[in-house]
Write an enzyme that holds these catalytic residues in place. Structure first.
Site, PDB file in Angstrom:
ATOM      1  N   HIS A 143      -4.067   1.230  10.168  1.00 54.17           N
ATOM      2  CA  HIS A 143      -4.576   2.574  11.055  1.00 54.17           C
ATOM      3  C   HIS A 143      -3.965   2.631  12.573  1.00 54.17           C
ATOM      4  O   HIS A 143      -4.168   3.241  13.286  1.00 54.17           O
ATOM      5  CB  HIS A 143      -6.022   2.929  11.245  1.00 54.17           C
ATOM      6  CG  HIS A 143      -6.618   3.271   9.978  1.00 54.17           C
ATOM      7  ND1 HIS A 143      -8.102   3.373   9.566  1.00 54.17           N
ATOM      8  CD2 HIS A 143      -5.866   3.525   8.532  1.00 54.17           C
ATOM      9  CE1 HIS A 143      -8.206   3.637   8.473  1.00 54.17           C
ATOM     10  NE2 HIS A 143      -7.074   3.810   7.751  1.00 54.17           N
ATOM     11  N   HIS A 191      -4.525   3.555  -1.569  1.00 56.29           N
ATOM     12  CA  HIS A 191      -5.252   4.157  -2.608  1.00 56.29           C
ATOM     13  C   HIS A 191      -4.967   4.036  -4.041  1.00 56.29           C
ATOM     14  O   HIS A 191      -5.766   4.012  -4.785  1.00 56.29           O
ATOM     15  CB  HIS A 191      -4.999   5.820  -2.273  1.00 56.29           C
ATOM     16  CG  HIS A 191      -5.907   6.289  -1.299  1.00 56.29           C
ATOM     17  ND1 HIS A 191      -6.275   7.522  -1.300  1.00 56.29           N
ATOM     18  CD2 HIS A 191      -6.373   6.182  -0.080  1.00 56.29           C
ATOM     19  CE1 HIS A 191      -7.051   7.685   0.016  1.00 56.29           C
ATOM     20  NE2 HIS A 191      -6.955   6.706   0.625  1.00 56.29           N
ATOM     21  N   ARG A 211      -0.575   4.443   3.092  1.00 52.39           N
ATOM     22  CA  ARG A 211      -1.961   5.049   2.641  1.00 52.39           C
ATOM     23  C   ARG A 211      -1.977   5.047   0.920  1.00 52.39           C
ATOM     24  O   ARG A 211      -2.821   4.954   0.082  1.00 52.39           O
ATOM     25  CB  ARG A 211      -2.157   6.127   3.209  1.00 52.39           C
ATOM     26  CG  ARG A 211      -3.726   6.717   2.701  1.00 52.39           C
ATOM     27  CD  ARG A 211      -4.227   7.651   3.880  1.00 52.39           C
ATOM     28  NE  ARG A 211      -5.550   7.747   3.478  1.00 52.39           N
ATOM     29  CZ  ARG A 211      -5.812   9.214   3.092  1.00 52.39           C
ATOM     30  NH1 ARG A 211      -5.147   9.988   3.042  1.00 52.39           N
ATOM     31  NH2 ARG A 211      -7.141   9.411   2.821  1.00 52.39           N
ATOM     32  N   ASN A 243      -7.352  12.907  -1.847  1.00 52.31           N
ATOM     33  CA  ASN A 243      -5.865  13.140  -1.973  1.00 52.31           C
ATOM     34  C   ASN A 243      -5.459  13.821  -0.626  1.00 52.31           C
ATOM     35  O   ASN A 243      -4.278  13.723  -0.405  1.00 52.31           O
ATOM     36  CB  ASN A 243      -5.507  14.103  -3.101  1.00 52.31           C
ATOM     37  CG  ASN A 243      -5.842  15.541  -2.773  1.00 52.31           C
ATOM     38  OD1 ASN A 243      -6.232  16.020  -1.706  1.00 52.31           O
ATOM     39  ND2 ASN A 243      -5.696  16.239  -3.856  1.00 52.31           N
TER      40      ASN A 243
HETATM   41  C1  HEM Z   1     -11.353   0.440   5.624  1.00 56.70           C
HETATM   42  C2  HEM Z   1     -11.683   1.279   4.899  1.00 56.70           C
HETATM   43  C3  HEM Z   1     -10.678   2.523   4.989  1.00 56.70           C
HETATM   44  C4  HEM Z   1     -11.250   3.680   5.515  1.00 56.70           C
HETATM   45  C5  HEM Z   1     -12.706   4.266   5.415  1.00 56.70           C
HETATM   46  C6  HEM Z   1      -9.895   4.719   5.281  1.00 56.70           C
HETATM   47  C7  HEM Z   1      -9.968   5.966   5.538  1.00 56.70           C
HETATM   48  C8  HEM Z   1      -9.071   6.928   5.968  1.00 56.70           C
HETATM   49  C9  HEM Z   1      -8.940   8.290   6.281  1.00 56.70           C
HETATM   50  C10 HEM Z   1     -10.174   9.155   6.348  1.00 56.70           C
HETATM   51  C11 HEM Z   1      -7.787   8.570   6.555  1.00 56.70           C
HETATM   52  C12 HEM Z   1      -7.208   9.985   7.019  1.00 56.70           C
HETATM   53  C13 HEM Z   1      -7.237  10.755   5.944  1.00 56.70           C
HETATM   54  C14 HEM Z   1      -7.345  12.289   6.416  1.00 56.70           C
HETATM   55  O1  HEM Z   1      -8.376  12.556   6.966  1.00 56.70           O
HETATM   56  O2  HEM Z   1      -6.292  13.059   6.124  1.00 56.70           O
HETATM   57  C15 HEM Z   1      -6.837   7.468   6.754  1.00 56.70           C
HETATM   58  C16 HEM Z   1      -5.573   7.432   6.871  1.00 56.70           C
HETATM   59  C17 HEM Z   1      -4.633   6.332   6.790  1.00 56.70           C
HETATM   60  N1  HEM Z   1      -5.064   5.099   6.058  1.00 56.70           N
HETATM   61 FE1  HEM Z   1      -6.885   4.367   5.774  1.00 56.70          FE
HETATM   62  N2  HEM Z   1      -8.966   3.909   5.361  1.00 56.70           N
HETATM   63  C18 HEM Z   1      -9.311   2.609   5.330  1.00 56.70           C
HETATM   64  C19 HEM Z   1      -8.427   1.765   4.957  1.00 56.70           C
HETATM   65  C20 HEM Z   1      -6.937   1.561   4.858  1.00 56.70           C
HETATM   66  C21 HEM Z   1      -6.222   0.665   4.434  1.00 56.70           C
HETATM   67  C22 HEM Z   1      -6.529  -0.575   3.950  1.00 56.70           C
HETATM   68  C23 HEM Z   1      -4.784   1.258   4.466  1.00 56.70           C
HETATM   69  C24 HEM Z   1      -3.612   0.377   4.034  1.00 56.70           C
HETATM   70  C25 HEM Z   1      -3.345  -1.078   4.112  1.00 56.70           C
HETATM   71  C26 HEM Z   1      -4.874   2.456   5.102  1.00 56.70           C
HETATM   72  C27 HEM Z   1      -3.883   2.997   5.415  1.00 56.70           C
HETATM   73  C28 HEM Z   1      -3.961   4.354   6.046  1.00 56.70           C
HETATM   74  C29 HEM Z   1      -2.940   5.177   6.535  1.00 56.70           C
HETATM   75  C30 HEM Z   1      -1.502   4.693   6.749  1.00 56.70           C
HETATM   76  C31 HEM Z   1      -3.182   6.160   7.110  1.00 56.70           C
HETATM   77  C32 HEM Z   1      -2.496   7.471   7.504  1.00 56.70           C
HETATM   78  C33 HEM Z   1      -2.108   8.264   6.562  1.00 56.70           C
HETATM   79  C34 HEM Z   1      -1.165   9.492   7.018  1.00 56.70           C
HETATM   80  O3  HEM Z   1      -0.625   9.473   8.219  1.00 56.70           O
HETATM   81  O4  HEM Z   1      -0.820  10.190   6.038  1.00 56.70           O
HETATM   82  N3  HEM Z   1      -6.303   2.692   5.295  1.00 56.70           N
HETATM   83  N4  HEM Z   1      -7.656   6.294   6.348  1.00 56.70           N
HETATM   84  C1  LIG Z   2      -6.085  17.827  -3.641  1.00 56.02           C
HETATM   85  O1  LIG Z   2      -7.714  18.071  -3.865  1.00 56.02           O
HETATM   86  C2  LIG Z   2      -7.702  19.221  -3.899  1.00 56.02           C
HETATM   87  C3  LIG Z   2      -9.188  19.703  -4.057  1.00 56.02           C
HETATM   88  O2  LIG Z   2     -10.079  18.844  -3.503  1.00 56.02           O
HETATM   89  C4  LIG Z   2      -6.899  20.132  -4.684  1.00 56.02           C
HETATM   90  O3  LIG Z   2      -7.269  21.688  -4.464  1.00 56.02           O
HETATM   91  C5  LIG Z   2      -5.342  20.145  -4.242  1.00 56.02           C
HETATM   92  O4  LIG Z   2      -4.687  20.911  -5.272  1.00 56.02           O
HETATM   93  C6  LIG Z   2      -5.363  18.581  -4.530  1.00 56.02           C
HETATM   94  N1  LIG Z   2      -3.723  18.344  -4.001  1.00 56.02           N
HETATM   95  C7  LIG Z   2      -2.817  17.816  -5.003  1.00 56.02           C
HETATM   96  C8  LIG Z   2      -1.505  17.507  -4.333  1.00 56.02           C
HETATM   97  O5  LIG Z   2      -3.273  17.793  -6.148  1.00 56.02           O
END
Ligand code: HEM
Ligand SMILES: *[C@@H]1O[C@H](CO)[C@@H](O)[C@H](O)[C@H]1NC(C)=O
Ligand SMILES: *[C@@H]1O[C@H](CO)[C@@H](O)[C@H](O)[C@H]1NC(C)=O
Ligand SMILES: *[C@@H]1O[C@H](CO)[C@@H](O)[C@H](O)[C@H]1NC(C)=O
Length: 331
Positions: A199, A76, A72, A101
């Site tokens: 995902h 990003h 991720r 973040n």
């Molecule tokens: C299509 C649009 C995408 C959206 C809207 C999206 C959104 C998100 C969101 C909301 C999360 C969870 C974050 C949280 O709530 O803590 C997430 C997790 C993740 N995303 Fe996406 N994502 C997208 C595309 C991608 C792409 C292109 C990749 C990598 C090639 C990716 C890799 C990941 C991974 C690996 C996680 C898990 C993170 C973790 O376990 O720490 N995502 N994504």
């Molecule tokens: C991530 O963003 C939040 C605000 O939404 C902030 O309070 C936090 O410190 C940030 N985390 C890091 C690792 O910078």
């Protein structure tokens, strides 16, 4: 278990074919290449691959959450102002401080890799390349074989702004919003469906999921969710959920980088609304169906990752090679 091993074998076999093809092509520049190459550091830092891999694998062995975090992180970085390591900068207004973040992590792995690389070849390997390589190697730990090749030669950008993260796609986006976000970076429908397959590992905060389950204090389940799956989501994410609560993005094999993401989508078990959106457009749903074939998924993921890794890169004499990844060089 037999099925697991079968897939592992197929990944290894598929990879052997790709490795031969890449080697045979002479590891040269590809068409419309922004200045990257395979083995960019062949003469300047010949051990870059083994250093990145050994640090990453050691850290993943101790923390199974890292493959999701590092994959991720690369996404990003590339989607906000190009793959330029701007996401790594520590300063008051940097990308890191923006709300998306929250579950981005893995920064300490990047720092550990950078420290070793600065000892082996000072001032040579960019932080942007380390992010790309670490994502590959974190995922490869499961198979002990890389699922995709990474071009290198990116250089590091000079700035990072939290306001730019508004450019990231939202988990609540519908199909059109997702397509637009990807198109703005030169990525098409195929890339959207394929890269969403990331995902297949990792976790989401409950806040990314609860709007599909509740409205105010009442239960109000998105009709596009399978009801048994929605009940599982509700037990992981009660109303209200603690802010630290999370849910697996792939509810069937959360730690395995496999094609189950697409099978889940077909079973109405996509965790995010943006996952389910891929089933709500006929052309996207066709690609989802194609990618339920693991061989097709791995091949397609490899191609789309290469495209993502090229987004707005700084190459040649642009940017800089940071001495440490959290700060721009002061000279
Ligand atoms: C299509 C649009 C995408 C959206 C809207 C999206 C959104 C998100 C969101 C909301 C999360 C969870 C974050 C949280 O709530 O803590 C997430 C997790 C993740 N995303 Fe996406 N994502 C997208 C595309 C991608 C792409 C292109 C990749 C990598 C090639 C990716 C890799 C990941 C991974 C690996 C996680 C898990 C993170 C973790 O376990 O720490 N995502 N994504
Ligand atoms: C991530 O963003 C939040 C605000 O939404 C902030 O309070 C936090 O410190 C940030 N985390 C890091 C690792 O910078
Ligand atoms: C997306 O681009 C790739 C080449 O990068 C191409 O093979 C694929 O057919 C395109 N998909 C769509 C839906 O245009
Ligand atoms: C939701 O429940 C909480 C307590 O659990 C209560 O304080 C709040 O007023 C309720 N909100 C609504 C809209 O009913």
């Amino acid at each position: 278990m037999g099925r697991e091993l079968g897939w592992r074998w197929r990944v290894a076999a598929w990879w052997a074919v790709v490795a031969v093809a890449v080697g045979g092509a002479g590891a040269g520049l590809l068409e419309s290449n922004p200045g990257l190459a395979y083995n960019f550091y062949q003469t300047t830092c010949p051990n870059v691959d083994s250093i990145v891999r050994s640090v990453t694998w050691a850290q993943v062995a101790a923390n199974p959450a890292l493959p999701g975090r590092l994959l991720r992180l690369h996404f990003h970085d590339c989607f906000v102002q190009g793959c330029d390591a701007s996401i790594l900068l520590d300063n008051a207004q940097s990308e890191k401080t923006a709300p998306p973040n929250l579950s981005v992590g893995g920064y300490e792995v990047i720092d550990a890799i950078k420290t070793q690389l600065e000892q082996a070849c000072p001032g040579v390997v960019s932080c942007a390349d380390i992010v790309a390589l670490a994502a590959r190697d974190a995922v490869s730990y499961q198979y002990k074989a890389s699922l995709w090749q990474v071009e290198t030669g990116r250089r590091d950008g000079p700035a990072s702004l939290a306001s730019n993260t508004g450019a990231l796609p939202s988990p609540f986006a519908g199909f059109n919003g997702l397509i637009q976000s990807f198109a703005a970076r030169g990525l098409n429908l195929t890339d959207l469906v394929v890269l969403s397959g990331a995902h297949t590992i990792g976790k989401a905060s409950c806040s990314s999921v609860t709007p599909r389950l509740y409205q105010g204090n009442s239960t109000n389940v998105d009709p596009l969710l399978d009801s048994a799956y929605a009940s599982r989501l509700m037990s992981s994410c009660p109303n209200p959920s603690p802010s630290s609560a999370t849910v697996d993005l792939d509810g069937s094999t959360p730690l395995s980088f496999d094609n189950n993401y697409y099978i889940n989508l077909q079973n109405k078990q996509g965790a995010l609304a943006s996952d389910t959106a891929l089933t709500q457009n006929a052309a996207a749903a066709q690609i989802v169906n194609d990618l339920t074939n693991p061989t097709k998924f791995y091949a397609a993921f490899s191609m789309s990752m290469k495209k993502m890794g090229r987004i707005d890169v700084l190459a040649g004499s642009k940017g800089q090679i940071r001495k440490q990844c959290r700060a721009v060089n002061t000279s």
